[in-house]
Design a protein around this motif. Structure first.
Motif, short mmCIF file in Angstrom:
data_model
loop_
_atom_site.label_atom_id
_atom_site.label_comp_id
_atom_site.label_asym_id
_atom_site.label_seq_id
_atom_site.Cartn_x
_atom_site.Cartn_y
_atom_site.Cartn_z
N ALA A 134 0.91 -1.24 0.10
CA ALA A 134 0.02 -0.10 -0.01
C ALA A 134 0.94 1.30 0.12
CB ALA A 134 -0.88 0.04 1.06
N ASP A 135 1.95 1.34 0.83
CA ASP A 135 2.93 2.47 0.95
C ASP A 135 3.51 2.54 -0.67
OD1 ASP A 135 2.21 3.03 3.36
OD2 ASP A 135 4.41 1.95 4.30
N GLN A 136 3.90 1.47 -1.09
CA GLN A 136 4.28 1.60 -2.73
C GLN A 136 3.49 2.34 -3.59
OE1 GLN A 136 7.71 1.31 -2.47
NE2 GLN A 136 7.74 0.16 -4.20
N LEU A 137 2.20 2.05 -3.52
CA LEU A 137 1.26 2.50 -4.34
C LEU A 137 0.83 3.86 -4.14
CD1 LEU A 137 -1.32 -0.57 -4.39
CD2 LEU A 137 0.15 0.44 -6.36
N ASN A 138 1.15 4.26 -2.69
CA ASN A 138 1.11 5.77 -2.49
C ASN A 138 2.14 6.45 -3.25
OD1 ASN A 138 -1.14 5.57 -0.95
ND2 ASN A 138 0.16 5.31 1.00
N LEU A 139 3.23 5.74 -3.49
CA LEU A 139 4.44 6.46 -4.23
C LEU A 139 3.71 6.60 -5.88
CD1 LEU A 139 7.66 4.70 -2.70
CD2 LEU A 139 6.90 7.09 -2.55
N CYS A 140 3.35 5.86 -6.30
CA CYS A 140 2.85 5.63 -7.71
C CYS A 140 1.72 6.73 -7.80
CB CYS A 140 1.99 4.15 -7.90
SG CYS A 140 3.21 2.68 -7.94
N VAL A 141 0.67 6.75 -6.87
CA VAL A 141 -0.29 7.81 -6.93
C VAL A 141 0.46 9.10 -6.95
CG1 VAL A 141 -2.22 8.68 -5.68
CG2 VAL A 141 -2.20 6.35 -6.21
N GLY A 142 1.35 9.33 -5.99
CA GLY A 142 1.71 10.64 -5.81
C GLY A 142 2.65 11.14 -6.92
N CYS A 143 3.39 10.08 -7.64
CA CYS A 143 4.15 10.72 -8.94
C CYS A 143 3.32 11.15 -10.13
CB CYS A 143 5.23 9.46 -9.08
SG CYS A 143 6.55 10.11 -10.52
N HIS A 144 2.13 10.06 -10.12
CA HIS A 144 1.22 10.18 -11.32
C HIS A 144 0.51 11.43 -11.20
CE1 HIS A 144 2.02 6.79 -14.07
NE2 HIS A 144 2.48 6.32 -12.99
N GLN A 145 0.17 11.90 -9.88
CA GLN A 145 -0.66 13.08 -9.51
C GLN A 145 0.30 14.45 -9.96
OE1 GLN A 145 -2.02 12.67 -5.84
NE2 GLN A 145 -4.02 11.96 -6.19
N THR A 146 1.64 14.38 -9.69
CA THR A 146 2.41 15.07 -10.00
C THR A 146 3.11 15.35 -11.42
OG1 THR A 146 3.40 14.94 -7.84
CG2 THR A 146 4.79 16.50 -9.20
N TYR A 147 3.25 14.38 -12.17
CA TYR A 147 3.71 14.33 -13.54
C TYR A 147 3.30 13.65 -14.52
CZ TYR A 147 8.09 15.68 -10.85
OH TYR A 147 8.95 16.32 -10.03
N ARG A 148 3.38 14.01 -15.84
CA ARG A 148 3.00 13.12 -16.97
C ARG A 148 4.19 13.14 -17.84
NH1 ARG A 148 -1.49 16.74 -19.95
NH2 ARG A 148 -0.22 17.57 -21.57
N ILE A 149 4.41 12.19 -18.57
CA ILE A 149 5.21 12.12 -19.39
C ILE A 149 4.87 12.31 -20.80
CG2 ILE A 149 7.15 10.52 -20.52
CD1 ILE A 149 7.26 10.89 -17.32
N ASP A 150 5.51 13.44 -21.29
CA ASP A 150 4.93 13.91 -22.92
C ASP A 150 5.84 13.72 -24.03
OD1 ASP A 150 2.65 14.71 -22.06
OD2 ASP A 150 3.01 16.95 -22.02
N ALA A 151 5.65 13.24 -25.05
CA ALA A 151 6.55 13.17 -26.20
C ALA A 151 6.96 14.61 -26.86
CB ALA A 151 6.39 12.03 -27.19
N VAL A 152 8.10 14.97 -27.34
CA VAL A 152 8.22 16.20 -27.99
C VAL A 152 9.13 15.45 -29.32
CG1 VAL A 152 7.88 17.82 -26.18
CG2 VAL A 152 10.28 16.85 -26.55
N HIS A 153 9.04 16.17 -30.33
CA HIS A 153 9.86 16.01 -31.30
C HIS A 153 10.89 16.85 -31.88
CE1 HIS A 153 7.31 12.95 -32.32
NE2 HIS A 153 6.13 13.27 -32.08
#
Length: 153
Positions: A134-153
């Motif tokens: 559950a603590d690990q999943l909190n790390l996942c959620v926190g990161c996904h709430q903060t960042y998104r990965i976008d592709a640029v060319h």
């Protein structure tokens, strides 16, 4: 003349080091339309990061399955798939383009999987191991709430 050339080289070196240090800390980011921070990567780098995330998700799913089966050995093996040992082949130039907080979150995530594996090996109860997950999943959620990965060319 030699002194001027040496001074110019030293200043240029200082600017280069400062720029590289700035990029190492900040990465290449921009505000995203959804309020998060967009990490801007070339398509191949984006694919690499997303593959890493899928590996972590797969490790999480395998840990959950091992918890359901009450299989501590299977749980430890699954956790190791997401541990620091799984971080191989990360291009050095990609690390420069990632913000330092993102890198720290990634290393905390991999380290957390190692801790789950070690705890399973030590014989922690399944309830304790589930709490670690559950603590690990909190790390996942926190990161996904903060960042998104976008592709640029």
């Amino acid at each position: 003349m030699k002194n001027r050339l040496a001074l110019a080289a030293l200043v240029l070196w200082g600017v280069t080091v400062a720029g590289a240090g700035f990029m190492f800390v900040r990465g290449r980011t921009a505000p995203a339309s959804d309020g998060r921070t967009a990490v801007l990567l070339a398509p191949a780098d984006r694919d690499f990061v997303l593959a890493e995330m899928r590996n972590l998700l797969e490790a999480t799913q395998n840990i959950a399955a091992a918890l359901a089966e009450d299989d501590r050995a299977k749980l430890a093996a699954a956790a190791r798939l997401g541990g620091r040992g799984s971080v191989k082949g990360v291009p050095a130039d990609l690390l420069v383009r990632l913000p330092v907080d993102f890198k720290q979150a990634g290393m905390a995530m991999h380290g957390g999987f190692d801790k789950i594996a070690e705890a399973a090996d030590r014989g922690e109860s399944m309830k304790q191991l589930n709490a670690r997950l559950a603590d690990q999943l909190n790390l996942c959620v926190g990161c996904h709430q903060t960042y998104r990965i976008d592709a640029v060319h």
